[in-house]
Write a protein that holds these residues in place. Structure first.
Motif, mmCIF file in Angstrom:
data_model
loop_
_atom_site.group_PDB
_atom_site.id
_atom_site.type_symbol
_atom_site.label_atom_id
_atom_site.label_comp_id
_atom_site.label_asym_id
_atom_site.label_seq_id
_atom_site.Cartn_x
_atom_site.Cartn_y
_atom_site.Cartn_z
ATOM 1 N N GLN A 170 0.508 -1.047 -0.047
ATOM 2 C CA GLN A 170 0.402 -0.017 -0.043
ATOM 3 C C GLN A 170 0.835 1.330 0.420
ATOM 4 O O GLN A 170 0.600 2.269 -0.916
ATOM 5 C CB GLN A 170 -1.237 -0.385 1.550
ATOM 6 N N MET A 171 2.061 1.241 0.635
ATOM 7 C CA MET A 171 2.991 2.207 0.864
ATOM 8 C C MET A 171 3.926 2.652 -0.678
ATOM 9 O O MET A 171 3.972 3.514 -0.635
ATOM 10 C CB MET A 171 3.477 2.099 1.851
ATOM 11 N N ASN A 172 3.843 1.967 -1.107
ATOM 12 C CA ASN A 172 4.463 2.018 -2.738
ATOM 13 C C ASN A 172 3.553 1.892 -4.154
ATOM 14 O O ASN A 172 3.437 1.858 -4.722
ATOM 15 C CB ASN A 172 5.358 0.450 -2.954
ATOM 16 N N ARG A 173 2.109 1.329 -3.462
ATOM 17 C CA ARG A 173 0.491 1.989 -4.714
ATOM 18 C C ARG A 173 0.848 3.348 -5.071
ATOM 19 O O ARG A 173 1.012 4.018 -4.768
ATOM 20 C CB ARG A 173 -0.457 1.302 -4.252
ATOM 21 N N LYS A 174 1.120 3.407 -6.939
ATOM 22 C CA LYS A 174 0.952 4.319 -8.108
ATOM 23 C C LYS A 174 0.178 4.704 -7.798
ATOM 24 O O LYS A 174 -0.680 3.660 -8.237
ATOM 25 C CB LYS A 174 2.517 3.990 -8.920
ATOM 26 N N GLU A 175 -0.144 6.178 -7.809
ATOM 27 C CA GLU A 175 -1.489 6.694 -8.165
ATOM 28 C C GLU A 175 -1.723 6.644 -10.435
ATOM 29 O O GLU A 175 -0.781 6.893 -10.694
ATOM 30 C CB GLU A 175 -1.487 8.159 -7.823
ATOM 31 N N ASN A 217 3.323 10.216 -5.944
ATOM 32 C CA ASN A 217 2.379 9.615 -6.193
ATOM 33 C C ASN A 217 2.297 8.657 -7.194
ATOM 34 O O ASN A 217 2.094 7.985 -7.359
ATOM 35 C CB ASN A 217 0.755 10.560 -5.595
ATOM 36 N N VAL A 218 2.419 9.247 -8.433
ATOM 37 C CA VAL A 218 2.283 8.310 -9.928
ATOM 38 C C VAL A 218 3.406 7.834 -9.928
ATOM 39 O O VAL A 218 3.782 6.977 -10.146
ATOM 40 C CB VAL A 218 1.715 9.765 -10.544
ATOM 41 N N VAL A 219 5.138 8.326 -9.675
ATOM 42 C CA VAL A 219 5.981 7.866 -10.371
ATOM 43 C C VAL A 219 6.673 7.345 -9.332
ATOM 44 O O VAL A 219 7.667 6.022 -9.125
ATOM 45 C CB VAL A 219 7.380 8.639 -11.110
ATOM 46 N N PHE A 220 6.670 7.120 -7.939
ATOM 47 C CA PHE A 220 7.121 6.555 -6.953
ATOM 48 C C PHE A 220 5.657 5.537 -6.237
ATOM 49 O O PHE A 220 6.127 4.138 -5.379
ATOM 50 C CB PHE A 220 8.048 7.279 -6.146
ATOM 51 N N VAL A 259 -1.747 7.306 10.835
ATOM 52 C CA VAL A 259 -3.051 6.932 12.126
ATOM 53 C C VAL A 259 -3.903 6.792 10.709
ATOM 54 O O VAL A 259 -5.053 6.738 11.023
ATOM 55 C CB VAL A 259 -2.432 7.060 12.722
ATOM 56 N N TYR A 260 -3.797 8.301 10.161
ATOM 57 C CA TYR A 260 -4.569 8.312 9.456
ATOM 58 C C TYR A 260 -5.085 8.483 7.485
ATOM 59 O O TYR A 260 -5.950 7.968 7.509
ATOM 60 C CB TYR A 260 -5.141 10.320 9.678
ATOM 61 N N GLY A 261 -4.127 8.818 6.930
ATOM 62 C CA GLY A 261 -3.829 8.987 5.562
ATOM 63 C C GLY A 261 -4.069 7.922 4.969
ATOM 64 O O GLY A 261 -5.378 7.417 4.415
ATOM 65 N N MET A 262 -3.209 7.054 5.487
ATOM 66 C CA MET A 262 -3.032 5.640 4.786
ATOM 67 C C MET A 262 -4.145 4.655 4.598
ATOM 68 O O MET A 262 -4.896 4.530 4.304
ATOM 69 C CB MET A 262 -2.598 4.490 5.831
ATOM 70 N N ASN A 263 -5.790 4.752 5.472
ATOM 71 C CA ASN A 263 -6.521 4.235 6.271
ATOM 72 C C ASN A 263 -8.141 5.295 5.455
ATOM 73 O O ASN A 263 -8.759 4.650 5.567
ATOM 74 C CB ASN A 263 -7.001 4.066 7.731
ATOM 75 N N HIS A 264 -7.833 6.576 4.829
ATOM 76 C CA HIS A 264 -9.037 7.373 4.297
ATOM 77 C C HIS A 264 -8.558 7.664 3.015
ATOM 78 O O HIS A 264 -9.229 8.284 2.436
ATOM 79 C CB HIS A 264 -8.596 7.890 5.532
ATOM 80 N N LYS A 265 -7.482 6.965 2.576
ATOM 81 C CA LYS A 265 -6.391 7.287 1.528
ATOM 82 C C LYS A 265 -7.824 6.725 0.076
ATOM 83 O O LYS A 265 -8.418 5.326 0.427
ATOM 84 C CB LYS A 265 -5.522 7.170 0.677
ATOM 85 N N SER A 266 -8.526 7.399 -0.876
ATOM 86 C CA SER A 266 -9.182 7.092 -1.898
ATOM 87 C C SER A 266 -8.987 5.898 -2.258
ATOM 88 O O SER A 266 -7.663 5.834 -2.868
ATOM 89 C CB SER A 266 -9.533 7.893 -2.590
#
Length: 486
Positions: free
Chosen positions: A7-12, A98-101, A466-473
């Protein structure tokens, strides 16, 4: 753990950003971006930092510090130009990384930039306040100490001018991009004219003895910073670098650009070239007029130098225009910072209300208001000198990401990412030089700036996990939902 890493490395998907930003109106031209860039770069710094850095770090060699900082900024600007041309999304480095990394790295870059914008708005507003107070002092008008200085300064409570200035800028940018750009264009012309007047008039008062020695002998200041020699020049580069961060404000607004493949590179590179020329000329004239030691602890050295040289009327005219012209930098920084906050809300990394677009004027009003409130708190209660130490750290972190981001970008151009209208020359050497140069400048920041950057990074990591990773679309094919419009 594997899912966390994935998830941390998921590219948009870049098409997601294109759809989400489609409610922003593409109305800004190359002329608007040149005004935005020059207006942001040629800000408080050109009227303050040449004197401050000359007195504290480099002496007459402050000119070399400006040139070296410009070279570093120029290397990064080339990467910015290609990124903005290929991916004209709101949020600049945050969205691109977000797109490239991937998601986590985009958050790190964006969080670093957010610190820059919060502090830069407050820094410029505090500088405008100092120049305004210096301008009206000869008229016998003086603010009481508790209203002229922040609570962190002796006898201070709140810098009331800083508060009003930021509120005025908020009012301007909520009128809409087109109206804001008209105001910006006029103010930039006035400000550049004021700089040119100072250069011409100040040049008549130059004493060449003030340039000797051009590079003073090295010693360590009482606060542990370096003065003189290469160490002093290097320390000056790290302080001065905040002067050149304005081209990021252009990139942050690329989702509102007409024909971004052409307008973005022209705006980024063109504004930097103009600004560098003006910075070098001002620093040469300023240290030639009076010995650099005269500028210690002087927040308005340009006006002071003109008055001491026997040009009080010119000093007043230049400072009046300078004070008004500083609004251009605030407009650019507030617009860029609010677009970054909008991007965080757009993606769910921060509360979603930040990512809403007003139906009335197609602007991220919630993000603008949030940007204003936080900047007011910072600018009203922290000193000008303190703020100047903190801006460059976040910028340099983002610059390093953008520089190395060119490598994965090139592999995807013409595939799932549009072919840019501009490509960085001398690839693959130039992006690496941009990264290394930014790293070198970051390394030269004083320890306090590095510590504050570390604290800000830790806060960002807590928010992400705590927040961002769980709420990102989660919807990678997202269409703009109806609740994205108020």
């Amino acid at each position: 753990m594997a899912n966390l890493f994935k998830q941390m490395n998921r590219k948009e998907d870049p098409s997601v950003y294109e759809q989400k930003d489609s409610n922003l109106v593409r109305s800004l031209t190359t002329k608007d971006f040149l005004a935005l860039g020059v207006g942001t770069i040629v800000s408080t710094a050109i009227f303050t930092l040449p004197g401050i850095v000359a007195a504290n770090n480099a002496g007459p060699a402050v000119t070399i510090s400006f040139l070296l900082a410009a070279i570093v900024a120029g290397l990064v600007a080339l990467s910015y130009a290609e990124m903005a041309s290929a991916m004209p999304f709101a949020g600049s480095a945050y969205s691109w990384i977000n797109v490239v990394f991937g998601e986590f790295w985009g958050w790190v870059a964006g969080w670093a930039l957010l610190a820059e914008y919060f502090i830069a708005v407050s820094f410029v507003a505090a500088g405008l306040s100092a120049n305004f107070r210096g301008l009206i002092a000869p008229l016998g008008i003086n603010f009481p100490t508790y209203l002229a200085n922040p609570v962190s300064a002796k006898g201070g409570l709140v810098d009331i001018c800083t508060v009003f200035v930021i509120l005025i800028v908020m009012f301007l940018i909520t009128r809409g991009d087109k109206q804001t750009s008209r105001v910006e264009n006029v103010l930039v012309i006035l400000k550049v004219a004021a700089v040119l007047v100072f250069i011409v008039v100040g040049a008549t008062a130059i004493h060449f003895a003030n340039y000797v020695p051009f590079i003073p002998a090295h010693h360590v200041n009482a606060d542990g910073t370096n003065f003189g020699g290469f160490s002093g020049i290097y320390a000056g580069v790290s302080v001065i670098f905040l002067s050149y961060i304005g081209f990021d404000s252009i990139a942050a607004n690329s989702a509102e650009a007409k024909n971004p493949q052409k307008t973005m590179p022209r705006g980024i590179i063109g504004s930097l070239v103009i600004a560098v020329t003006l910075f070098v000329a001002v620093s040469l004239v300023l240290v030639g007029m009076f010995k650099y030691t005269n500028y210690a602890n002087n927040a308005e050295p340009v006006g002071w130098a003109l008055r001491q040289a026997g040009h009080p009327i010119v000093a007043s005219v230049v400072q009046i225009i300078a004070v008004v012209g500083m609004f251009t930098a605030l407009i650019g920084m507030m617009m860029a910072g609010s677009r970054l906050l909008y991007s965080f809300g757009r993606d769910g990394m921060l509360p979603k209300f930040l990512g809403k677009i007003s139906k009335k004027n197609h602007l991220p009003l919630n993000a603008i208001i949030t940007m204003t409130v936080i900047s007011v708190v910072i600018g009203a209660f922290l000193t000008f000198t303190f703020l100047s130490q903190l801006i460059s750290a976040g910028t340099l972190i983002a610059f390093m990401f953008v520089s190395i981001g060119i490598y994965p970008l090139r592999k995807r151009e013409g595939k799932d990412i549009n072919m840019p209208g501009f490509k960085e020359p001398f690839f693959p050497i130039m992006p690496a030089l941009g990264f290394l140069a930014s790293l070198a400048v970051f390394w030269g920041l004083d320890n306090d700036a590095k510590i504050y950057a570390l604290v800000w990074f830790i806060i960002g990591m807590i928010i992400y996990f705590v927040y961002g990773m769980n709420h990102k679309s989660r919807n990678q094919q997202a269409e703009v939902k109806s609740d994205d419009i108020e």
